[in-house]
Design a protein around this motif. Structure first.
Motif, short mmCIF file in Angstrom:
data_model
loop_
_atom_site.label_atom_id
_atom_site.label_comp_id
_atom_site.label_asym_id
_atom_site.label_seq_id
_atom_site.Cartn_x
_atom_site.Cartn_y
_atom_site.Cartn_z
N GLN A 28 -5.86 4.16 9.01
CA GLN A 28 -5.68 2.73 8.77
C GLN A 28 -5.45 2.47 7.28
OE1 GLN A 28 -9.03 0.44 10.08
NE2 GLN A 28 -7.90 -1.48 10.00
N ASN A 29 -6.16 3.18 6.43
CA ASN A 29 -5.96 3.03 4.98
C ASN A 29 -4.53 3.41 4.60
OD1 ASN A 29 -8.59 2.20 4.58
ND2 ASN A 29 -9.30 4.20 3.87
N ASN A 32 -1.98 0.89 5.52
CA ASN A 32 -2.02 -0.32 4.69
C ASN A 32 -1.87 -0.03 3.20
OD1 ASN A 32 -2.58 -2.67 6.51
ND2 ASN A 32 -4.20 -1.26 7.16
N SER A 33 -1.35 1.14 2.87
CA SER A 33 -1.25 1.52 1.46
C SER A 33 -0.29 0.64 0.66
CB SER A 33 -0.84 2.99 1.33
OG SER A 33 0.44 3.20 1.87
N THR A 35 0.01 -2.75 1.48
CA THR A 35 -0.39 -4.12 1.75
C THR A 35 -1.08 -4.71 0.52
OG1 THR A 35 -0.74 -3.56 4.08
CG2 THR A 35 -1.74 -5.61 3.28
N TYR A 38 -5.16 -5.08 -0.16
CA TYR A 38 -5.94 -4.27 0.80
C TYR A 38 -6.90 -3.36 0.03
CZ TYR A 38 -7.17 -1.20 4.65
OH TYR A 38 -7.87 -0.49 5.58
N ASN A 93 -4.01 -3.62 -4.32
CA ASN A 93 -4.24 -2.57 -3.33
C ASN A 93 -5.00 -1.42 -3.98
OD1 ASN A 93 -3.72 -0.13 -1.68
ND2 ASN A 93 -2.51 -1.57 -0.46
#
Length: 134
Positions: A28-29, A32-33, A35, A38, A93
């Protein structure tokens, strides 16, 4: 009593569940790298037994009768927390893909070790269960 009721194998299964959940969080990380804003997350490593009891751990209530109140269903027995990596980009991020890949490789090695230990334990139990001379 079956093989799956042995505490040793139950502990290995718990470790595998934790590693599986950690891989999901890492994936998930990575997803979303890019986003903005985040903040990377990670699972808190299992600590001690007393802490697990305080936090609820893997202990689940059991209904012994249909008249009992159903226990609340939780999504995961593991808790994630914010774990920003070493850098923060201008858009806020905190995920560094290279560090996430290192975490993923570390989890994979621990997973392989747990699977190997499980297989060796099962082989040992099978050998002990065989009759003499077989």
């Amino acid at each position: 009593m079956g093989f799956s009721d042995l505490p040793l194998l139950d502990q290995i299964k718990g470790r595998l569940s934790w590693l599986d959940e950690r891989q999901r969080v890492i994936a998930q990380n990575v997803a979303n790298s890019d986003t903005p804003g985040y903040v990377g997350r990670d699972l808190k490593a299992p600590t001690d037994f007393a802490a697990a009891l305080r936090e609820g751990g893997a202990l689940q209530m059991t209904r012994t009768s249909a008249n009992h109140i159903a226990p609340a269903v939780t999504q995961s027995r593991f808790h994630t927390s914010a774990a920003p990596d070493s850098e923060t980009t201008l858009d806020g991020n905190t995920v560094v893909v290279e560090e996430q890949m290192l975490k993923m490789a570390e989890s994979r090695m621990a997973y392989d070790a747990a699977i190997s230990f499980y297989q060796k334990s099962m082989n040992m139990l099978r050998m002990a269960a065989r009759g003499p001379g077989r």
